[in-house]
Design an enzyme around this catalytic site. Structure first.
Site, PDB file in Angstrom:
ATOM      1  N   ASN A 164       6.167  16.339  -4.809  1.00 55.97           N
ATOM      2  CA  ASN A 164       5.007  15.867  -5.575  1.00 55.97           C
ATOM      3  C   ASN A 164       4.586  16.864  -6.655  1.00 55.97           C
ATOM      4  O   ASN A 164       4.464  16.504  -7.833  1.00 55.97           O
ATOM      5  CB  ASN A 164       3.844  15.621  -4.614  1.00 55.97           C
ATOM      6  CG  ASN A 164       2.676  14.910  -5.268  1.00 55.97           C
ATOM      7  OD1 ASN A 164       2.881  13.937  -6.007  1.00 55.97           O
ATOM      8  ND2 ASN A 164       1.482  15.378  -5.035  1.00 55.97           N
ATOM      9  N   TYR A 207       2.661  25.506  -0.291  1.00 58.82           N
ATOM     10  CA  TYR A 207       1.686  25.013  -1.279  1.00 58.82           C
ATOM     11  C   TYR A 207       1.557  26.017  -2.438  1.00 58.82           C
ATOM     12  O   TYR A 207       1.704  25.660  -3.612  1.00 58.82           O
ATOM     13  CB  TYR A 207       0.321  24.774  -0.613  1.00 58.82           C
ATOM     14  CG  TYR A 207      -0.789  24.629  -1.613  1.00 58.82           C
ATOM     15  CD1 TYR A 207      -0.766  23.590  -2.547  1.00 58.82           C
ATOM     16  CD2 TYR A 207      -1.842  25.537  -1.676  1.00 58.82           C
ATOM     17  CE1 TYR A 207      -1.774  23.474  -3.506  1.00 58.82           C
ATOM     18  CE2 TYR A 207      -2.842  25.421  -2.621  1.00 58.82           C
ATOM     19  CZ  TYR A 207      -2.803  24.388  -3.530  1.00 58.82           C
ATOM     20  OH  TYR A 207      -3.783  24.280  -4.475  1.00 58.82           O
TER      21      TYR A 207
HETATM   22  N1  UFG Z   1     -12.301  27.299   8.672  1.00 56.30           N
HETATM   23  C1  UFG Z   1     -12.816  27.325   9.957  1.00 56.30           C
HETATM   24  N2  UFG Z   1     -13.037  26.130  10.576  1.00 56.30           N
HETATM   25  C2  UFG Z   1     -12.746  24.925   9.997  1.00 56.30           C
HETATM   26  C3  UFG Z   1     -12.209  24.930   8.673  1.00 56.30           C
HETATM   27  C4  UFG Z   1     -12.007  26.138   8.041  1.00 56.30           C
HETATM   28  O1  UFG Z   1     -13.089  28.385  10.523  1.00 56.30           O
HETATM   29  O2  UFG Z   1     -12.928  23.896  10.653  1.00 56.30           O
HETATM   30  C5  UFG Z   1     -12.089  28.599   8.000  1.00 56.30           C
HETATM   31  C6  UFG Z   1     -10.640  28.840   7.596  1.00 56.30           C
HETATM   32  O3  UFG Z   1      -9.890  29.304   8.707  1.00 56.30           O
HETATM   33  C7  UFG Z   1     -10.817  29.879   6.484  1.00 56.30           C
HETATM   34  C8  UFG Z   1     -12.137  29.436   5.806  1.00 56.30           C
HETATM   35  O4  UFG Z   1     -12.790  28.604   6.779  1.00 56.30           O
HETATM   36  O5  UFG Z   1     -10.995  31.130   7.070  1.00 56.30           O
HETATM   37  C9  UFG Z   1     -11.930  28.644   4.525  1.00 56.30           C
HETATM   38  O6  UFG Z   1     -11.018  27.602   4.827  1.00 56.30           O
HETATM   39  P1  UFG Z   1     -10.791  26.354   3.845  1.00 56.30           P
HETATM   40  O7  UFG Z   1      -9.802  25.459   4.519  1.00 56.30           O
HETATM   41  O8  UFG Z   1     -12.096  25.782   3.453  1.00 56.30           O
HETATM   42  O9  UFG Z   1     -10.169  27.014   2.550  1.00 56.30           O
HETATM   43  P2  UFG Z   1      -8.865  27.930   2.381  1.00 56.30           P
HETATM   44  O10 UFG Z   1      -9.378  29.304   2.068  1.00 56.30           O
HETATM   45  O11 UFG Z   1      -7.926  27.825   3.509  1.00 56.30           O
HETATM   46  O12 UFG Z   1      -8.126  27.215   1.171  1.00 56.30           O
HETATM   47  C10 UFG Z   1      -8.567  27.245  -0.133  1.00 56.30           C
HETATM   48  C11 UFG Z   1      -8.051  26.001  -0.857  1.00 56.30           C
HETATM   49  C12 UFG Z   1      -6.550  25.994  -0.908  1.00 56.30           C
HETATM   50  C13 UFG Z   1      -6.080  27.283  -1.528  1.00 56.30           C
HETATM   51  C14 UFG Z   1      -6.668  28.458  -0.801  1.00 56.30           C
HETATM   52  C15 UFG Z   1      -6.295  29.732  -1.516  1.00 56.30           C
HETATM   53  O13 UFG Z   1      -8.501  24.843  -0.203  1.00 56.30           O
HETATM   54  O14 UFG Z   1      -6.105  24.914  -1.683  1.00 56.30           O
HETATM   55  O15 UFG Z   1      -8.074  28.378  -0.769  1.00 56.30           O
HETATM   56  O16 UFG Z   1      -6.208  30.708  -0.584  1.00 56.30           O
HETATM   57  F1  UFG Z   1      -4.737  27.361  -1.431  1.00 56.30           F
END
Ligand code: UFG
Length: 330
Positions: free
Chosen positions: A92, A141
């Protein structure tokens, strides 16, 4: 300018569309609606439903519309899913970018702004992260976005297509009117998940790990309001027109919040206890990600106008009005 917004019915794309219209751009949207919502688009926008990997479809749109610039948001963006099904991401995100550049070359469209991510950097000890840090993604990703950056870099060399790559950190929040916001299914992002608890969509928040190398043991992220992000895209278009030059910018706020801090701020704003528990770590999560945004400030003349409180308040406003997402609007 006449803008072709690819993925304009998605969370970030739809906020950009609204801001672009306010700034007197003419907007055409393409979206395959695999994750986007038609309800998020203003009525006056011309909409084409289709997949950007479909050459004929893309060719038709470029033939119909005389585009000045593309703003490209279409991509799969879940780190966890990309670990399980990397080819879905390369198909994609990477093939989509190749088809798009081919159409741009064929129809002599010279400018593109596109969504990249902090995930291109991989893990780094030193913070804040500047654009000069090495790029070693730790998941497919991030790798797919890095491929996209390379496709655009070499397409600039070969065909003179000028691009701005915007490396987003953690995007959150919603439009101030509360009519558009984040609606993913399934939802994986921290802030919307937290807000599902006071809306009685889930019993509690599970924090993924509290043994990270941070002050309270939970991961630290740099949150950026979706409207500040949309504004950076408008400034990137100005930059392309003004400088006729390709470039790469981080988009973050330069402040980090731990997962526990986000939860405690959300409890205040929603005036709700929001029960939580500590669960195991989620694979692939780095301890800490904080952007340096000095380059975007200096070169794009961009500034962060909204803080974490604005982010949480606006997200809460949207989710309260749309407890079932856009589905409830149908
Ligand atoms: N988290 C929890 N519980 C949940 C969901 C998330 O503790 O139910 C934590 C995750 O483990 C992480 C933090 O919250 O520590 C943020 O998580 P998100 O999923 O909200 O965001 P990410 O940092 O994983 O991801 C974001 C973007 C991605 C990008 C990334 C870059 O969504 O597209 O930042 O690092 F790739």
């Amino acid at each position: 300018m006449k803008l072709l917004v690819l993925g304009g019915a998605g969370y970030i794309g739809s906020h950009f569309v609204k801001e672009a219209l306010k700034n007197n751009h003419e907007v055409i949207v393409i979206d395959n609606l695999s994750t986007g919502h038609i309800e998020s688009l203003p009525k006056e926008v011309k909409f084409y439903q289709g997949d950007i990997r479909d050459e004929r479809f893309l060719d038709e749109v470029f033939l119909q519309e005389r585009i000045d610039a593309c703003v490209h948001f279409c991509a799969y963006s879940l780190v966890g899913e990309s670990m399980k099904d990397p080819l879905k991401y390369f198909d994609n995100n990477v093939i989509g970018a190749i088809r798009l550049v081919q159409a741009m070359v064929k129809h002599a469209v010279k400018y593109i702004v596109f969504s990249s991510t902090a995930a291109v950097y991989g893990s780094h000890e030193e913070m804040p992260i500047t654009e000069n840090f090495t790029t070693e993604p730790t998941n497919p990703y991030g790798e797919s976005k890095l491929f996209m950056e390379k496709i655009f870099k070499w397409s600039d060399e070969a065909y003179g297509i000028k691009y701005v790559s915007l490396r987003y950190f953690n995007v959150a929040g919603a439009d101030s009117e509360g009519t558009i916001g984040e609606d993913h299914s399934p939802e994986t992002h921290l802030i919307p998940i937290i807000l599902q608890v006071p809306l009685k969509k889930r019993d509690k928040l599970t924090i993924f790990g509290d043994d990270y190398n941070t002050f309270d043991g939970t991961c630290i992220r740099d949150y950026i309001h979706v409207l500040d992000l949309a504004d950076a895209h408008l400034k990137a278009l100005d930059y392309l027109k003004r400088e006729n030059n390709s470039n790469i910018f981080n988009l973050g706020s330069e402040s980090g919040y731990s997962n526990k801090q986000i939860l405690s701020n959300a409890r205040k704003i929603t005036e709700s206890p929001i029960p939580s528990e500590i669960g195991p770590r989620r694979p692939g999560d780095p301890d800490k990600l904080i952007a340096s945004n000095q380059k975007a400030k200096k070169v794009l003349n961009w500034e962060v106008k909204r803080d974490i409180e604005d982010i949480l308040k606006s997200a809460w406003n949207f989710h309260k009005n749309h407890p079932n997402g856009y589905r409830g609007d149908k």
